[in-house]
Design a protein around this motif. Structure first.
Motif, PDB file in Angstrom:
ATOM      1  N   PHE A   1       0.835  -1.208   0.000  1.00 59.26           N
ATOM      2  CA  PHE A   1       0.000   0.000   0.000  1.00 59.26           C
ATOM      3  C   PHE A   1       0.868   1.256   0.000  1.00 59.26           C
ATOM      4  CE2 PHE A   1      -2.229   3.391   2.249  1.00 59.26           C
ATOM      5  CZ  PHE A   1      -3.428   3.453   1.542  1.00 59.26           C
ATOM      6  N   GLU A   2       1.875   1.268   0.881  1.00 58.67           N
ATOM      7  CA  GLU A   2       2.768   2.428   0.966  1.00 58.67           C
ATOM      8  C   GLU A   2       3.518   2.640  -0.349  1.00 58.67           C
ATOM      9  OE1 GLU A   2       4.957   1.224   4.432  1.00 58.67           O
ATOM     10  OE2 GLU A   2       3.683   2.419   5.761  1.00 58.67           O
ATOM     11  N   ALA A   3       3.977   1.543  -0.969  1.00 62.35           N
ATOM     12  CA  ALA A   3       4.708   1.656  -2.235  1.00 62.35           C
ATOM     13  C   ALA A   3       3.827   2.262  -3.328  1.00 62.35           C
ATOM     14  CB  ALA A   3       5.219   0.282  -2.666  1.00 62.35           C
ATOM     15  N   LYS A   4       2.568   1.908  -3.343  1.00 64.68           N
ATOM     16  CA  LYS A   4       1.659   2.409  -4.382  1.00 64.68           C
ATOM     17  C   LYS A   4       1.169   3.829  -4.108  1.00 64.68           C
ATOM     18  CE  LYS A   4      -2.451   1.464  -7.058  1.00 64.68           C
ATOM     19  NZ  LYS A   4      -1.942   1.935  -8.316  1.00 64.68           N
ATOM     20  N   TRP A   5       0.877   4.172  -2.841  1.00 64.47           N
ATOM     21  CA  TRP A   5       0.156   5.402  -2.547  1.00 64.47           C
ATOM     22  C   TRP A   5       0.978   6.516  -1.917  1.00 64.47           C
ATOM     23  CZ3 TRP A   5      -4.522   5.792  -4.676  1.00 64.47           C
ATOM     24  CH2 TRP A   5      -5.148   4.605  -5.060  1.00 64.47           C
ATOM     25  N   ASP A   6       2.082   6.205  -1.245  1.00 65.19           N
ATOM     26  CA  ASP A   6       2.831   7.238  -0.512  1.00 65.19           C
ATOM     27  C   ASP A   6       3.391   8.349  -1.397  1.00 65.19           C
ATOM     28  OD1 ASP A   6       2.347   6.432   2.018  1.00 65.19           O
ATOM     29  OD2 ASP A   6       4.376   5.737   2.450  1.00 65.19           O
ATOM     30  N   THR A   7       3.809   8.024  -2.597  1.00 64.12           N
ATOM     31  CA  THR A   7       4.403   9.047  -3.466  1.00 64.12           C
ATOM     32  C   THR A   7       3.362  10.083  -3.883  1.00 64.12           C
ATOM     33  OG1 THR A   7       5.948   7.384  -4.291  1.00 64.12           O
ATOM     34  CG2 THR A   7       5.731   9.422  -5.564  1.00 64.12           C
TER      35      THR A   7
END
Length: 195
Positions: free
Chosen positions: A182-188
């Motif tokens: 989730f972090e890899a997909k949405w954090d940026t």
């Protein structure tokens, strides 16, 4: 509802006519039962208590008004859900929640392990005033709603689906893996979403 509205509803829904006297007698009997239920003694310990408020439209003095209905649901030591009480007020506020929580204590609840609440300002302090050892936790529905506030409308369904994988994972390990994805997909694109 007025007696006339109840009569009309019963006739429309069930095709039956009921006298105003019967409706008044039943209502009076139910009101007494509700008062007894609302003041009944409660268990000493509830591992989890959910505290939330819904807003409903009610007839009050001949006009329709929005009122706040405070709701407390406990998970008892047998793992069963139990409605601890319902309270009605004009609006939702931490001050009224303090009264609700104090009433729970007065009705026998000596300890709550986790109080699951919405993000209302002052709510955690109201709980801690009565149950200082309780862990106050934001409920998952409110966490998801808060997180989705950072995502554009066109991507909310996808983001919600990713989040659901995390909080419905079978194990903590799998949930951690989903969180990393989730972090890899949405954090940026949406840095505040996973904070």
């Amino acid at each position: 509802m007025t007696v006339r509205e109840i009569q009309q509803h019963l006739e429309e829904m069930y095709g039956t006519e009921v006298s105003p006297t019967l409706i008044s007698n039943v209502t009076d009997a139910v009101v007494e039962e509700v008062k007894l239920w609302q003041s009944r003694p409660l268990d000493r310990v509830y591992p989890v208590v959910y505290l939330d408020c819904i807003h409903v439209k009610v007839r009050d003095a001949g006009t329709i008004r929005a009122k706040a209905v405070y709701l407390s649901i406990g998970i008892n030591m047998n793992g069963e859900k139990e409605v601890l009480g319902l309270w009605v007020a004009q609006t939702e506020g931490a001050k009224f929640w303090l009264q609700v929580i104090t009433e729970l204590k007065n009705r026998g609840v000596q300890d709550i392990f986790i109080a699951c609440v919405d993000g209302l300002k002052g709510f955690p302090e109201a709980i801690e005033a009565v149950y200082p050892q309780a862990a106050v936790q934001l409920c998952i529905v409110h966490m998801v709603r808060n997180s989705l506030n950072y995502v554009g409308w066109n991507k909310r369904n996808v983001a919600a689906a990713y989040m659901k994988r995390i909080y419905t994972a079978a194990t903590e390990y799998v949930a951690a893996q989903y969180l990393t994805e989730f972090e890899a997909k949405w954090d940026t694109a949406y840095p505040p979403i996973s904070q």
